[in-house]
Design an enzyme around this catalytic site. Sequence first.
Site, PDB file in Angstrom:
ATOM      1  N   GLY A  34       0.985  -0.958   0.139  1.00  7.65           N
ATOM      2  CA  GLY A  34      -0.214  -0.055   0.040  1.00  7.65           C
ATOM      3  C   GLY A  34       0.864   1.043   0.279  1.00  7.65           C
ATOM      4  N   LEU A  35       0.409   2.520  -0.038  1.00  4.96           N
ATOM      5  CA  LEU A  35       0.356   3.280  -0.316  1.00  4.96           C
ATOM      6  C   LEU A  35       1.809   3.861   1.275  1.00  4.96           C
ATOM      7  CD1 LEU A  35      -1.784   6.072  -1.555  1.00  4.96           C
ATOM      8  CD2 LEU A  35       0.325   5.047  -2.818  1.00  4.96           C
ATOM      9  N   SER A  36       2.481   4.931   1.260  1.00  6.39           N
ATOM     10  CA  SER A  36       3.064   5.217   2.013  1.00  6.39           C
ATOM     11  C   SER A  36       1.838   5.898   3.250  1.00  6.39           C
ATOM     12  CB  SER A  36       4.230   6.456   2.091  1.00  6.39           C
ATOM     13  OG  SER A  36       5.026   7.105   3.606  1.00  6.39           O
ATOM     14  N   GLY A  37       2.007   5.629   4.407  1.00  6.20           N
ATOM     15  CA  GLY A  37       1.407   6.231   5.389  1.00  6.20           C
ATOM     16  C   GLY A  37      -0.432   5.653   5.094  1.00  6.20           C
ATOM     17  N   SER A  38      -0.338   4.379   4.309  1.00  7.58           N
ATOM     18  CA  SER A  38      -1.691   3.657   4.440  1.00  7.58           C
ATOM     19  C   SER A  38      -1.788   2.652   5.257  1.00  7.58           C
ATOM     20  CB  SER A  38      -1.285   2.024   3.090  1.00  7.58           C
ATOM     21  OG  SER A  38      -0.557   1.841   3.633  1.00  7.58           O
ATOM     22  N   GLY A  39      -0.814   2.862   6.291  1.00  3.58           N
ATOM     23  CA  GLY A  39      -0.760   1.886   7.759  1.00  3.58           C
ATOM     24  C   GLY A  39      -0.285   0.532   7.908  1.00  3.58           C
ATOM     25  N   LYS A  40       0.455   0.107   6.091  1.00  7.42           N
ATOM     26  CA  LYS A  40       1.508  -1.153   6.427  1.00  7.42           C
ATOM     27  C   LYS A  40       1.316  -1.950   7.976  1.00  7.42           C
ATOM     28  CE  LYS A  40       3.536   0.105   3.030  1.00  7.42           C
ATOM     29  NZ  LYS A  40       3.403   1.485   3.028  1.00  7.42           N
ATOM     30  N   SER A  41       2.873  -0.682   8.315  1.00  5.90           N
ATOM     31  CA  SER A  41       3.077  -1.981   9.489  1.00  5.90           C
ATOM     32  C   SER A  41       1.956  -1.532  10.330  1.00  5.90           C
ATOM     33  CB  SER A  41       4.632  -0.811   9.544  1.00  5.90           C
ATOM     34  OG  SER A  41       5.693  -0.791   8.115  1.00  5.90           O
ATOM     35  N   SER A 108       6.320  -2.052  -1.717  1.00  5.32           N
ATOM     36  CA  SER A 108       6.672  -2.609  -2.941  1.00  5.32           C
ATOM     37  C   SER A 108       5.163  -2.166  -4.134  1.00  5.32           C
ATOM     38  CB  SER A 108       6.430  -3.812  -2.597  1.00  5.32           C
ATOM     39  OG  SER A 108       5.014  -4.070  -2.259  1.00  5.32           O
TER      40      SER A 108
END
Length: 199
Positions: A34-41, A108
């Site tokens: 997902g985009l940066s800031g999407s909440g992946k981590s 990615s």
Amino acid sequence: MSKNENIVWHEHHVKKEDRAKLKQQAPCILWFTGLSGSGKSTVANAVESLLFKMGKHTFLLDGDNVRHGLNKGLSFSEEDRIENIRRVGEVAKLFTDSGLIVLTAFISPFLKDREMVRQMGESGEFIEVFIDTPLNVCEQRDPKGLYKKARAGEIKDFTGIDSPYEAPVNPEIHIVNDGITVEEAAGQVVEYLKRNNYI
């Protein structure tokens, strides 16, 4: 003579199936994209915490953390981004061979790179988790101040601004991360693992 000509794969006496049986789980790669800031981590961390409480064996590979060590010398050029994902895919595959549930949190951005990692493992081992958060929401969150820098021209080739993000076409798990809690998002991932007999 090929440089790999004298390298032979060494078979282990203890197999992946043995390690998985001991851990009472099916090894897999949960690939959060997902985009940066999407909440992946954030979501990946919450999923790992839930699995840990259930007694499952996991390891989380985070994009920023990997660039502090294994991928320290790589830039954010398209060529280096591809190599970044290839290396992470190879590491994730080694961890699944050990019987672990591997969680990865990487932007990615390119479809072909994620497909490359999918092809590294066995059928059913790669679980694409699309953290689908609108760009304007990611910009509002901007936890690291990266969007602000990108808009100001201080960061080049920033995904979603001047570099493309190719969203998954048919992810195994699709989470619209807008207006839901981290716990709800993490719960969707754990439910998928239960429903498909990974745990």
